[in-house]
Design a protein around this motif. Structure first.
Motif, PDB file in Angstrom:
ATOM      1  N   ASN A  69      32.961  30.720  45.757  1.00  0.00           N
ATOM      2  CA  ASN A  69      33.493  30.320  47.051  1.00  0.00           C
ATOM      3  C   ASN A  69      33.204  31.424  48.066  1.00  0.00           C
ATOM      4  N   GLN A 113      34.405  32.154  51.012  1.00  0.00           N
ATOM      5  CA  GLN A 113      35.592  32.822  51.579  1.00  0.00           C
ATOM      6  C   GLN A 113      36.188  33.799  50.583  1.00  0.00           C
ATOM      7  N   GLU A 114      36.335  33.314  49.353  1.00  0.00           N
ATOM      8  CA  GLU A 114      36.886  34.142  48.280  1.00  0.00           C
ATOM      9  C   GLU A 114      36.011  35.389  48.087  1.00  0.00           C
TER      10      GLU A 114
END
Lengths: 313, 405
Positions: B75, B77-78
């Motif tokens: 991900n 964002q992660e």
């Protein structure tokens, strides 16, 4: 074209039946106890992992029987020692409890079986083709899965409609207090139903593991779709869940099979749009994974009680 | 009275300071849990295994290398959160490979960070995110790629397919994001140029890591009458795709980027033999005794096969660069890494200075039974069928590198 239609139908039905196995337990628990069991898909995952571990010891067929029993037992324990105590604090507490339980099971599975997929496969002889059509094999295992699912549906229907226990369950659905006043042990009935529902999820796991993949993410990926099935079918309706499962299974597979974009369809209706546009160029195949949720939204807007539901949710 | 305590505290702080200065940390930001963990976990184990070898040979300019695993669940964002965590922990080297979507976010974030924090630069060693853009229009001085990009792989693969006259119809199936699109685009363009007679009978995109049941796609491939399938799928998307294909008796061979990913061999068994091809910088024969030793040891220690030769190359080059620069500061290391050459078991590889894209020989291999070193504890592994020399893999770049002053 014909081969695509035939195989898409077969695949859609198979996927639909798997969804039904999962959602039947969920809808049963919901209609009986009013608990939306967020951990339901986690029991499905446990079924797959139990069968994988047991399968190495006792073989596939005994595992097919034992794993759901074990999962069912576990479910009954969860109800007796967890849910029943939480029940006094109302529905929100129950919801949060199952929500937390799902996380706990997910983490436990990762601790015990590792973070990557395990090699859980059907026995080799079931990988042989059952029949070959247009050069495409259809494995024995898939045939067996369809058979098990249909058998399960019939058994479930028989249990609910034709037996004494089924009568009690149906009575407790609407008149729980009355059933209690008549001297039946309603908490034990609840425990049984919860355990039974979990066992059905476990059975789906035993079958879904080799069919899809046995990995720690399997609960998270299937969980939301199962809720969609229950809502679309109508909360608490077994027949509704059956129709909704097949509907979603078929829609999803046919969307993949159809080679058309949004623009192609709009243009076929006489509208003139750009076939390669940002939005209009999206193909139906790439929309396929989204279809259950589109269906969910449409159902909630136009028929909030679901296909066969009797009550407003 | 308090003075001895303060001196003790100061001394212990100093000790901590020197202790951490002795290790160089390399953060691996990759999926370590979830559906794509089968792609991130082996890389993590590889790196840890190779770090031990590097450290036994004197480490990075005398300092020990330590691998820190940070889970990003593929991900973007992660990944940025994990990158910030790494930076806050004083980590100056980052590696990532799974997912060009993640790589894209990391490149932008590291560019920005390095611009704003001179003296605290972070270097990004990319071992598998192969969107061609990262060494072309979006090239960055702080990014070094140790894997051939999607276009280079397709260049090598189409050179091979062009010579195979039996292939007349090709089906493309890829993940629906920048990398999958790049694979599909390269396949269409290069096949058109090299073999105009080949017909593309299908060009499918499916969502990344979301599809559990590939059978509808397989029915489609089957009915299209394709002689060959080309796919850039990785992680569970390749495993489940070829598993479904084998189950439905699809005869067409798969030309894959990541066909030897973990899980494929176990899932397919004899149904994958002569059917799964892979373009990669290595293959599964291990004629070199040193590589055979690594395969055996890694499998014994971590139960993963020695699949990522490029991770060894990456760490060897990092060692060569730190030793040559006599520093482990990313600024000095990046300077000497540009244009660096390294002798590996498959031949000489070059880190091209123009675009920081490694130039290396590639191999096409096919799954076979009864191999000396079987993958995943089986007897199956990938046997070399063609070697494509470095010059024939190489492609020009459009990169106009902006170097810091």
């Amino acid at each position: 074209m014909l081969e695509i239609v035939i195989f898409s139908t077969l695949n859609g039905i198979l996927y639909g039946l798997l969804l039904f196995m999962l959602s039947s337990g969920l809808t049963l628990i919901f209609s009986m106890m009013g608990v939306l069991n967020f951990a339901h898909a986690s029991f499905y995952m446990l079924g797959a992992y139990f069968a994988y571990t047991m399968g190495m010891e006792v073989g596939f067929w005994p595992a097919l029987l034992l794993a759901p029993i074990l999962v069912g037992g576990l479910g009954a324990m969860v109800e007796k020692f967890g849910l029943r105590r939480v029940h006094e604090n109302g529905h929100v507490a129950e919801l949060l409890f199952t929500f937390g339980l799902a996380y706990v099971i997910d983490e436990l599975v990762q601790l015990i079986w590792g973070t990557v997929a395990v090699a859980y496969r059907e026995p080799d002889y079931m990988r042989e083709p059952l029949f070959t059509l247009f050069g495409t094999d259809y494995s024995i295992f898939r045939g067996v899965v369809i058979l098990i699912a249909v058998f399960m549906f019939i058994a479930l229907w028989f249990l609910l409609k034709k037996t004494r226990v089924g009568m009690m369950i149906r009575a407790a659905l609407t008149h729980g207090n009355m059933v209690g006043h008549l001297g039946h042990n309603v908490p034990r009935l609840f425990m049984g139903v919860f355990g039974f529902g979990c066992a059905l999820a476990g059975l789906a796991g035993v079958i879904g593991g080799p069919l899809l993949a046995t990995e720690p993410g399997m609960a998270v990926t299937l969980g939301p779709i199962v809720f969609v099935v229950v809502v679309v079918g109508g909360m608490g309706s077994l027949i509704g869940a059956f129709y909704a499962s097949l509907l979603i299974g078929l829609i999803q597979t046919f969307f993949v099979a159809i080679d058309a974009s949004i623009a192609d369809i709009l243009n076929a209706f006489g509208m003139n749009v750009d076939p390669y546009g940002e939005v209009t160029g999206i193909t139906l195949a790439s929309l396929a994974p989204m279809t259950p949720f589109i269906l969910l939204v449409l159902i909630l807007i136009f028929r909030p009680r679901g296909l066969m539901g009797e009550l407003e949710p | 009275m308090l003075k001895p305590i303060f001196t003790f505290l100061a001394a212990s702080l100093l000790l901590v300071g020197t202790a951490s200065a002795e290790t160089v940390k390399l953060a691996l930001i990759d999926p370590l849990t979830g559906p794509m963990a089968a792609a991130g976990q082996p890389a993590f184990e590889h790196l840890k295994y190779e770090a031990k070898r590097i450290n036994a040979n004197g480490g990075l300019n005398g300092q020990d290398l330590e691998i820190v695993g940070l889970d990003n669940k593929v991900n973007p964002q992660e990944s940025l959160v994990q990158l910030q965590k790494a930076i806050d922990d004083g980590i100056r080297y980052v590696t990532q490979g799974n997912g060009s979507s993640v790589a894209s976010a990391l490149i932008s974030a590291i560019e920005k960070h390095n611009q704003r924090n001179p003296g605290d630069e972070v270097l990004y060693l990319n071992y598998a995110a192969v969107d061609p853009a990262f060494t072309n229009e979006r090239c960055s001085y702080w990014h070094f790629r140790f894997d051939a990009n999607a276009d280079m792989k397709m260049n090598a693969l189409t050179n091979y397919i062009a010579n195979n006259k039996d292939i007349k119809k090709v089906y493309l199936i890829n993940q629906d994001y920048s990398f999958g699109q790049a694979v599909s685009k390269a396949a269409r363009e290069m096949l058109k140029e090299k073999r105009p007679d080949i017909e593309i009978v299908g060009n499918d995109f499916h969502p990344l890591a979301k599809v559990k049941d590939f059978t509808p796609y397989v029915s489609k491939i089957q009915s299209s009458g394709a002689d060959a399938v080309i796919t850039g799928n990785w992680g569970q998307d390749i495993t489940l795709l070829v598993k479904a294909a084998a189950e439905f008796g699809l005869e067409a061979p798969f030309y894959t980027y990541y066909g030897a990913s973990s899980g494929v061999v176990t899932q397919l068994g004899d149904k994958g033999v002569d059917r799964i091809y892979q373009i990669n910088e290595y293959y599964g024969e291990f004629e070199d005794p040193e590589m055979a030793k690594r395969q055996t040891e890694l499998y014994e220690q971590a139960e993963w096969d020695f699949y990522y030769l490029r991770l060894s190359t990456m760490l060897d080059m990092l060692k060569k660069a730190t030793d040559k620069a006599e520093s482990t500061d990313p600024v000095d290391v990046a300077k000497v890494m540009e244009g660096m050459t390294l002798e590996t078991t498959t031949g000489e590889v070059v880190m091209r200075a123009e675009d920081h894209q490694v130039q290396l020989p590639m191999f096409i291999s096919v799954m076979k039974d009864n191999m000396k070193y079987g993958a995943e504890g089986t007897d199956y592994n990938f046997k070399k069928v063609a070697r494509i020399d470095r010059e024939d893999v190489s492609l020009p770049t459009t990169c106009r590198m902006r170097r810091p002053k």
